[in-house]
Scaffold this motif. Sequence first.
Motif, short mmCIF file in Angstrom:
data_model
loop_
_atom_site.label_atom_id
_atom_site.label_comp_id
_atom_site.label_asym_id
_atom_site.label_seq_id
_atom_site.Cartn_x
_atom_site.Cartn_y
_atom_site.Cartn_z
N ASN A 2 0.83 -1.21 0.00
CA ASN A 2 0.00 0.00 0.00
C ASN A 2 0.87 1.26 0.00
OD1 ASN A 2 0.80 0.58 2.65
ND2 ASN A 2 -1.08 -0.16 3.57
N TYR A 3 0.20 2.42 0.01
CA TYR A 3 0.92 3.69 -0.13
C TYR A 3 1.93 3.90 0.99
CZ TYR A 3 1.92 8.67 0.09
OH TYR A 3 2.57 9.87 0.17
N ASP A 4 1.51 3.72 2.24
CA ASP A 4 2.40 4.03 3.35
C ASP A 4 3.61 3.09 3.39
OD1 ASP A 4 0.83 6.20 4.70
OD2 ASP A 4 -0.67 4.61 4.70
N ASP A 5 3.40 1.83 3.00
CA ASP A 5 4.54 0.91 2.92
C ASP A 5 5.43 1.23 1.72
OD1 ASP A 5 3.94 -0.51 5.22
OD2 ASP A 5 2.66 -1.94 4.19
N THR A 6 4.83 1.78 0.67
CA THR A 6 5.62 2.21 -0.48
C THR A 6 6.52 3.39 -0.11
OG1 THR A 6 3.92 1.44 -2.03
CG2 THR A 6 5.51 3.03 -2.88
N VAL A 7 6.03 4.27 0.74
CA VAL A 7 6.85 5.36 1.25
C VAL A 7 8.08 4.80 1.97
CG1 VAL A 7 6.98 7.28 2.89
CG2 VAL A 7 4.96 7.02 1.43
N ARG A 8 7.85 3.80 2.81
CA ARG A 8 8.97 3.19 3.55
C ARG A 8 9.96 2.53 2.60
NH1 ARG A 8 5.16 3.37 7.84
NH2 ARG A 8 3.67 1.90 6.96
N LEU A 9 9.46 1.90 1.55
CA LEU A 9 10.33 1.26 0.56
C LEU A 9 11.16 2.32 -0.17
CD1 LEU A 9 11.26 -1.19 -1.10
CD2 LEU A 9 9.28 -0.81 -2.59
N ALA A 10 10.54 3.41 -0.57
CA ALA A 10 11.27 4.48 -1.26
C ALA A 10 12.36 5.06 -0.36
CB ALA A 10 10.31 5.58 -1.69
N ASN A 11 12.05 5.22 0.91
CA ASN A 11 13.04 5.75 1.86
C ASN A 11 14.22 4.80 2.00
OD1 ASN A 11 14.07 7.48 3.94
ND2 ASN A 11 13.28 6.04 5.45
N LYS A 12 13.94 3.51 2.14
CA LYS A 12 14.99 2.50 2.28
C LYS A 12 15.89 2.47 1.05
CE LYS A 12 15.51 -2.49 3.20
NZ LYS A 12 16.13 -2.93 1.95
#
Length: 391
Positions: free
Chosen positions: A161-171
């Motif tokens: 989902n969106y919020d987990d995608t944010v975490r992936l982009a950050n990583k």
Amino acid sequence: MFNVAENNFYIGQKSSIFNVEFAKQVRKFHYQLEDYQPTPLISLPLLAEKLSVRSILVKDESKRFGLNAYKALGGSYALGRLLAQYLNIDIAEIDLKTVATKLDKPLVFTTATAGNHGTGIAWAAQKMGQKAVVYMPQGSPLASAERIRRLDAECIITDVNYDDTVRLANKTAEENGWILVQDTAWEGYEEIPTWISQGYMTMPDEAIEQAAAMGADMPTHVMLQAGVGSMAGGVLGYLVDKLGAGSFQTIIAEPATADCIFRSGTSAQGDMVNVSGKLNTIMAGLACGEPNPVTWPVLKDCSNYFARVDDNVSALGMRVLGNPLLGDTRVISGESGAVTLGLLYQLCSDVSSKDSHKELGLNKESVVMIFNTEGDTHPSRYRDIVWNVKY
């Protein structure tokens, strides 16, 4: 179809970072962009008469930079600030036409997006001679990904989902030495999201200037849509400083399936509340489960009401704007752009909504300002909704 709740935490406190002073700096930066021009402020007098309000003013961001959405305002300003910081110069000194020549190699900016923010980052990076890598959550339309790729950016659709995608982009950014340009914040990551939200203040600055030029009264009601609340917080902070907190009522609307702002505003202490899961809604740009801590204080202090709405409210808004009463101007609005107009229509025309209508103070003296934040960014679904009456 929708719920409206009063904000019990309202104090009308002005923001130190979202105000007229910062908006002047932001708009001066946007003037540098060769494609910059104010988007239209459209009056819908016949719809206003039908809904028994004095006037309805629609800031039409489908005309922004030819990108069909407002998001490049925040993304471009954040990239400008980052490049100025990298070159150790003030943002007022940066020359966007020559900035790329001052770097040994292009910087790489990355972000997570439901579509419009990533498009804005890709566009800004291209304009400034930089590179962009964009991540999108599961279920994102291929049309949105292709729109980003046409701006010379890399675009990857994830399976989360969106919020987990944010975490992936950050990583990924940390692993590759890229610069994350995200429109939400967390502990230790506040500066860039603040710049993005400040970038959105060009919208209300233009709108108030345009309203005055057309002889319109200042708004008595402002309706803003929220995902994480970055746009809503920036715009509301500006308007409170410009017009005065007590001069208008603000309603913040979001999808019922991604109602993190509503839940936060109706919680016992006014603390931020996260919503998890797939967050399924046609309002992809608002399908966010975690409020932005940079802008939440503005929404908590200065919003009068919070609303959560079903998809059919947004679809109704799209149809009303796209098929106006004869004499009113047509506005092409996407799912995330039309939710506030849909809510206004429901409040003013549905007999079952008369109590909410009265509580909000909507009457023949009301001047309602809304922001159409996107056009038909998903053309096939736009036709399904407006032509085939889907949702």
